[in-house]
Write a protein that holds these residues in place. Structure first.
Motif, PDB file in Angstrom:
ATOM      1  N   TYR A 198       0.839  -1.199   0.000  1.00 46.98           N
ATOM      2  CA  TYR A 198       0.000   0.000   0.000  1.00 46.98           C
ATOM      3  C   TYR A 198       0.874   1.248   0.000  1.00 46.98           C
ATOM      4  CZ  TYR A 198      -3.758   3.221   0.986  1.00 46.98           C
ATOM      5  OH  TYR A 198      -4.652   4.234   0.892  1.00 46.98           O
TER       6      TYR A 198
ATOM      7  N   LYS B 208       2.655   1.740  -3.339  1.00 52.89           N
ATOM      8  CA  LYS B 208       1.813   2.140  -4.457  1.00 52.89           C
ATOM      9  C   LYS B 208       1.114   3.473  -4.199  1.00 52.89           C
ATOM     10  CE  LYS B 208      -0.354  -1.436  -6.633  1.00 52.89           C
ATOM     11  NZ  LYS B 208      -1.233  -2.615  -6.670  1.00 52.89           N
ATOM     12  N   ALA B 209       0.362   3.547  -3.081  1.00 54.14           N
ATOM     13  CA  ALA B 209      -0.478   4.714  -2.851  1.00 54.14           C
ATOM     14  C   ALA B 209       0.329   5.932  -2.440  1.00 54.14           C
ATOM     15  CB  ALA B 209      -1.527   4.404  -1.797  1.00 54.14           C
ATOM     16  N   LYS B 210       1.349   5.713  -1.610  1.00 56.83           N
ATOM     17  CA  LYS B 210       2.061   6.877  -1.083  1.00 56.83           C
ATOM     18  C   LYS B 210       3.271   7.245  -1.929  1.00 56.83           C
ATOM     19  CE  LYS B 210       0.103   6.703   3.379  1.00 56.83           C
ATOM     20  NZ  LYS B 210       0.194   6.131   4.709  1.00 56.83           N
TER      21      LYS B 210
ATOM     22  N   GLY C  27       3.769   5.900  -5.152  1.00 59.91           N
ATOM     23  CA  GLY C  27       3.461   5.846  -6.582  1.00 59.91           C
ATOM     24  C   GLY C  27       4.366   4.927  -7.366  1.00 59.91           C
TER      25      GLY C  27
ATOM     26  N   MET D 125      -1.355   6.112 -13.498  1.00 58.82           N
ATOM     27  CA  MET D 125      -1.960   5.866 -12.184  1.00 58.82           C
ATOM     28  C   MET D 125      -1.754   4.414 -11.767  1.00 58.82           C
ATOM     29  SD  MET D 125      -5.486   7.985 -12.526  1.00 58.82           S
ATOM     30  CE  MET D 125      -5.943   7.270 -14.078  1.00 58.82           C
TER      31      MET D 125
ATOM     32  N   GLU E 226      -3.629   1.272  -9.477  1.00 57.81           N
ATOM     33  CA  GLU E 226      -4.809   0.840  -8.747  1.00 57.81           C
ATOM     34  C   GLU E 226      -4.341   0.242  -7.422  1.00 57.81           C
ATOM     35  OE1 GLU E 226      -7.785  -1.389 -10.808  1.00 57.81           O
ATOM     36  OE2 GLU E 226      -9.012  -0.523  -9.208  1.00 57.81           O
ATOM     37  N   VAL E 227      -4.876   0.755  -6.339  1.00 56.10           N
ATOM     38  CA  VAL E 227      -4.435   0.308  -5.019  1.00 56.10           C
ATOM     39  C   VAL E 227      -5.623  -0.226  -4.239  1.00 56.10           C
ATOM     40  CG1 VAL E 227      -3.208   0.958  -2.916  1.00 56.10           C
ATOM     41  CG2 VAL E 227      -2.693   2.119  -5.067  1.00 56.10           C
TER      42      VAL E 227
ATOM     43  N   LEU F 284      -7.587   4.708  -7.366  1.00 60.99           N
ATOM     44  CA  LEU F 284      -6.492   5.047  -8.269  1.00 60.99           C
ATOM     45  C   LEU F 284      -5.625   6.127  -7.642  1.00 60.99           C
ATOM     46  CD1 LEU F 284      -8.355   5.110 -11.698  1.00 60.99           C
ATOM     47  CD2 LEU F 284      -6.883   3.321 -10.750  1.00 60.99           C
ATOM     48  N   PHE F 285      -4.328   5.907  -7.703  1.00 64.48           N
ATOM     49  CA  PHE F 285      -3.397   6.872  -7.129  1.00 64.48           C
ATOM     50  C   PHE F 285      -2.379   7.291  -8.185  1.00 64.48           C
ATOM     51  CE2 PHE F 285      -5.251   4.993  -3.474  1.00 64.48           C
ATOM     52  CZ  PHE F 285      -5.166   5.938  -2.461  1.00 64.48           C
ATOM     53  N   PRO F 286      -1.964   8.565  -8.141  1.00 71.07           N
ATOM     54  CA  PRO F 286      -0.964   9.003  -9.123  1.00 71.07           C
ATOM     55  C   PRO F 286       0.345   8.239  -8.939  1.00 71.07           C
ATOM     56  CG  PRO F 286      -1.386  10.713  -7.473  1.00 71.07           C
ATOM     57  CD  PRO F 286      -2.399   9.641  -7.251  1.00 71.07           C
TER      58      PRO F 286
END
Ligand code: ZN
Length: 492
Positions: free
Chosen positions: A147, A150-152, A154, A231, A233-234, A244-246
Motif C-alpha cells: 500500500y 503504491k499509494a504513497k 506511486g 496511475m 490501482e491500489v 487510483l493513485f498518481p
C-alpha cells in the motif's frame, strides 16, 4: 511397542529453523524417548502448507488408508508443518483419529492430539489459530508495504512491467520508463477503440504490429490498465482508502482519453435489437421518457400490415412508422455537409468509381483481343474455302460458329462501353445525390441507415408530441435551426 510414521515438510520460504534435518532430529528424539518404532517417513520439500495437495502428503494418506492398523502415531515436529489453515488441519486430525485410530503428535509443542478429550482438542485448535495469526500478521505486513509503495510513493510493484514500459533501477529506485515502440501500439489500441474499431480487428492489427502479450483479453486488459494514464490501482488497506493513485512514471495515454475509454468500457450492454427493414428506427429512436421505442407490425382490416413504433408505457408514444419515417426524411433534406467534406466525398467516390471502371476497361480490352482472334480465324477459313482446302459443308459449319461468337463478343463490348460511359456521365450529373443526406439515407442498407442516424444525432434521438428531439447534431454537418424546427426536429 508403538508404531509411528512421520511427516516432514520444508518450504524454503521464510522458515529459518525448520530444515528437514532439524525436523528429523526432533522427531528421532521423540521416537527414542518414547521407545517407539518408525515405520515410514514422508517428506515434502518446497510445498506450501496452504493446501494438502502435496505429493508426499497424498502418499501419506494412501499409506494410512492401507496400513492404519499397524500405525499408532503420526509425528510432525510442529503444527504448521501440517497445515496453515486451522479448520483443515483439525478436520484432518479428527479424521485420522476417528477413522484410523492414529493420533497426531506435535513434537516441538509437546502435544499429542486427542480429539476425544475436549481440553486437548481445544488446545489443538488454539495452536492452529496461533499459527494462522502468525500468517495473517505476515500478510498484513506485506500488504501494508504494498500500500505504501503504491499509494504513497506511486511505485509500480510487479514482476513484469506492463506492455509499453520497461523497468529500470533496483529496489526502491526501480521505476517504469516508456518503451517508445510499444507505447505507439498502446496508443493505437486506445485510439482505435474510441473510433469504434471492433476489438477483433484491433487485436489482429496489433499482433501484426508486434504486440506480444498472450491471452484472449490481453488487449482488453491494456484498455483497462490505469498504469497507462500514469496511475496505480491500489487496494484499500484497513482504514486507508483504495482506488487510483498518481504514479511516479510517465503516462502513455492522456487523462481525457483514459476517461473516455473507461466510460465506453463501462457503458451498459445495449439490449439486442432485432433488425427489420420496415423499422430502421427500432432501438435508435427513444420515447420522451428515455425508453427506446419498440416497433411492430399490426394487421389492418384489409389484411395489410401497418408498422408502429411504441413505448412500453401506456399513453406514451405510439407512432405510425410511415408518418415518422417521412418526417425524418424531410428533416434529413435540410442537413448538409460542409464544403470540405463534400469535396472529400466526391473525391473518394471518384476514386472508387474510377477503380471499378478501370477494371471494366481492362475487360473490354481483353474482349477486343478475343474479337480480333475470331475475326482472324474467320478470314482464314474463307481463304481455305477459296483455295478448296475445305468443303462447303465444313466451311458453313465453322463460319456459323465463328460468326455467332463474334456477334456475341461484339455485343458484350458494346454493352460494357455503354456502361462505362453511362457511369461516367451519371457520376458527373448526379454528384448531388452523394451529398444529399436524404438520398444517402434512402439508398443506404439498413445497418448503414442506423449508423448514419447514430452519427448524426449521437445516439440521442427522442420523440415527443409529434416532433423529434435531440440534444445535439454532429458538428461535422451543416443545418439551419429554423428549417429543422419547421420540419419537426428540435434541439433541446
Ligand atoms: Zn415512454
Amino acid at each position: 511397542m508403538k508404531k509411528v510414521i512421520r511427516y516432514l515438510r520444508f518450504s524454503s520460504l521464510g522458515q529459518s529453523n525448520g530444515s528437514i534435518e532439524a525436523q528429523e532430529l526432533c522427531t528421532d528424539k521423540w521416537i527414542s524417548d518414547n521407545c517407539a518404532e518408525l515405520v515410514d517417513t514422508f517428506v515434502d520439500v518446497g510445498k506450501s502448507a496452504k493446501t494438502f495437495e502435496r505429493p508426499d502428503f497424498i502418499r501419506l494418506q494412501e499409506f494410512v488408508s492401507k496400513h492404519h492398523k499397524t500405525v499408532d502415531y503420526l509425528l510432525v515436529d510442529q503444527m504448521d508443518r501440517f497445515s496453515r489453515n486451522a479448520g483443515d488441519a483439525l478436520t484432518m486430525i479428527k479424521e485420522l483419529q476417528k477413522k484410523y485410530k492414529i493420533q497426531v503428535v506435535s513434537v516441538t509443542e509437546g502435544i499429542t492430539f486427542d480429539y476425544e478429550v475436549p481440553g486437548n482438542f481445544f488446545r489443538t485448535g488454539l495452536q492452529f489459530l496461533l499459527a494462522e495469526e502468525d500468517n495473517i500478521n505476515r500478510s498484513i505486513k506485506v500488504r501494508k508495504g504494498l500500500y505504501t509503495a503504491k499509494a504513497k510513493e506511486g511505485r509500480f510493484i510487479g514482476s513484469t512491467p506492463p506492455f509499453g514500459y520497461r523497468k529500470i533501477g533496483a529496489g526502491k529506485d526501480r521505476r517504469l520508463v516508456i518503451s517508445e515502440i510499444e507505447a505507439e501500439i498502446v496508443k493505437f489500441i486506445y485510439k482505435s477503440y474510441l473510433k469504434n474499431v471492433p476489438l477483433y480487428v484491433i487485436k489482429k492489427e496489433v499482433y501484426e504490429m508486434g504486440f506480444d502479450r498472450k491471452g484472449n483479453v490481453a488487449v482488453e486488459n491494456i484498455l483497462k490498465n490505469p498504469v497507462y494514464a500514469g496511475m496505480l490501482e491500489v487496494e484499500a488497506f484497513r482504514e486507508l482508502p483504495g482506488g487510483l493513485f498518481p504514479a511516479v512514471h510517465e503516462p502513455i495515454i492522456d487523462n481525457k482519453t483514459w476517461i473516455l475509454v473507461q466510460n465506453k468500457i463501462n457503458e451498459p450492454k445495449k439490449t439486442r435489437v432485432i433488425l427489420d427493414e420496415q423499422l430502421p428506427l427500432r432501438g435508435i429512436l427513444k420515447c420522451h421518457c428515455g425508453n427506446p421505442l419498440t416497433g411492430a407490425p399490426s394487421r389492418g382490416k384489409s389484411g395489410k400490415y401497418f408498422y408502429y413504433y411504441k413505448c412500453k408505457f401506456p399513453r406514451h408514444n405510439n407512432l405510425s412508422a410511415v408518418k415518422i419515417h417521412d418526417q425524418l426524411l424531410s428533416v434529413l433534406e435540410v442537413i448538409t455537409f460542409p464544403e470540405s467534406m463534400i469535396n472529400q466525398i466526391i473525391k473518394g467516390c471518384r476514386i472508387k468509381v474510377t477503380k471499378e471502371l478501370n477494371l471494366k476497361k481492362l475487360k473490354i480490352i481483353r474482349k477486343e483481343k478475343q474479337l480480333y482472334d475470331f475475326q482472324e480465324k474467320l478470314s482464314l477459313l474463307e481463304e481455305k474455302w477459296i483455295i478448296g482446302e475445305i468443303s462447303v459443308k465444313s466451311f458453313e459449319k465453322w463460319s456459323l460458329e465463328y460468326q455467332s461468337k463474334i456477334t456475341h463478343i461484339a455485343e458484350y463490348i458494346k454493352k460494357m462501353k455503354l456502361f462505362v460511359a453511362r457511369v461516367t456521365e451519371l457520376l458527373q450529373q448526379r454528384l448531388d445525390l452523394l451529398i444529399d443526406m436524404k438520398q444517402i439515407f434512402c439508398f443506404a442498407a439498413l445497418l448503414q441507415k442506423r449508423e448514419l442516424l447514430k452519427f448524426l444525432f449521437n445516439n440521442n434521438l427522442y420523440y415527443l408530441n409529434g416532433n423529434y428531439l435531440t440534444n445535439e447534431i454532429n458538428k461535422s454537418v451543416l443545418y439551419k435551426l429554423s428549417s429543422l424546427e419547421n420540419r419537426g426536429l428540435f434541439i433541446i
